[in-house]
Scaffold this motif. Sequence first.
Motif, short mmCIF file in Angstrom:
data_model
loop_
_atom_site.label_atom_id
_atom_site.label_comp_id
_atom_site.label_asym_id
_atom_site.label_seq_id
_atom_site.Cartn_x
_atom_site.Cartn_y
_atom_site.Cartn_z
N THR A 182 0.86 -1.06 0.02
CA THR A 182 0.22 -0.06 0.13
C THR A 182 0.96 1.13 -0.04
N VAL A 183 1.84 1.22 0.87
CA VAL A 183 2.95 2.20 0.90
C VAL A 183 3.44 2.53 -0.44
N LEU A 184 3.96 1.57 -1.08
CA LEU A 184 4.49 1.62 -2.38
C LEU A 184 3.66 1.93 -3.39
N ARG A 185 2.55 1.63 -3.45
CA ARG A 185 1.45 2.07 -4.40
C ARG A 185 1.27 3.62 -4.41
N ARG A 186 1.03 3.85 -3.22
CA ARG A 186 0.82 5.47 -2.96
C ARG A 186 2.06 6.21 -3.18
N THR A 187 3.32 5.63 -3.17
CA THR A 187 4.48 6.31 -3.54
C THR A 187 4.57 6.52 -5.13
N LEU A 188 4.11 5.60 -5.72
CA LEU A 188 4.04 5.45 -7.18
C LEU A 188 2.91 6.39 -7.61
N GLN A 189 1.87 6.59 -6.62
CA GLN A 189 0.95 7.63 -7.29
C GLN A 189 1.54 9.16 -7.21
N ARG A 190 2.16 9.42 -6.24
CA ARG A 190 2.71 10.86 -5.76
C ARG A 190 3.67 10.83 -6.96
#
Length: 82
Positions: free
Chosen positions: A35-43
């Motif tokens: 989840t953290v990595l996906r949010r990082t990718l989005q940002r």
Amino acid sequence: MTSSYDFPDDLLQAQHTWYATYRQLSLEENPSQTTVLRRTLQRLSVRIATHPYWATIPGRAPAARMALKQQTWEPDTEEARR
């Protein structure tokens, strides 16, 4: 690979970080970390897509975006050795 585009360092770094994060996500098994990595990718995706550099090359942005991706695609030398 050389590029005919003069990408700003922060844009190159953001795209490079995007690929490194994507590779890390592909190996991650912890759901909370994914989840953290996906949010990082989005940002990072937003930062890359809205970077002011794209306004400086009207009409050539699609080709420049591909050049940016190709220029930053190579994994880190350390990662390549693994």
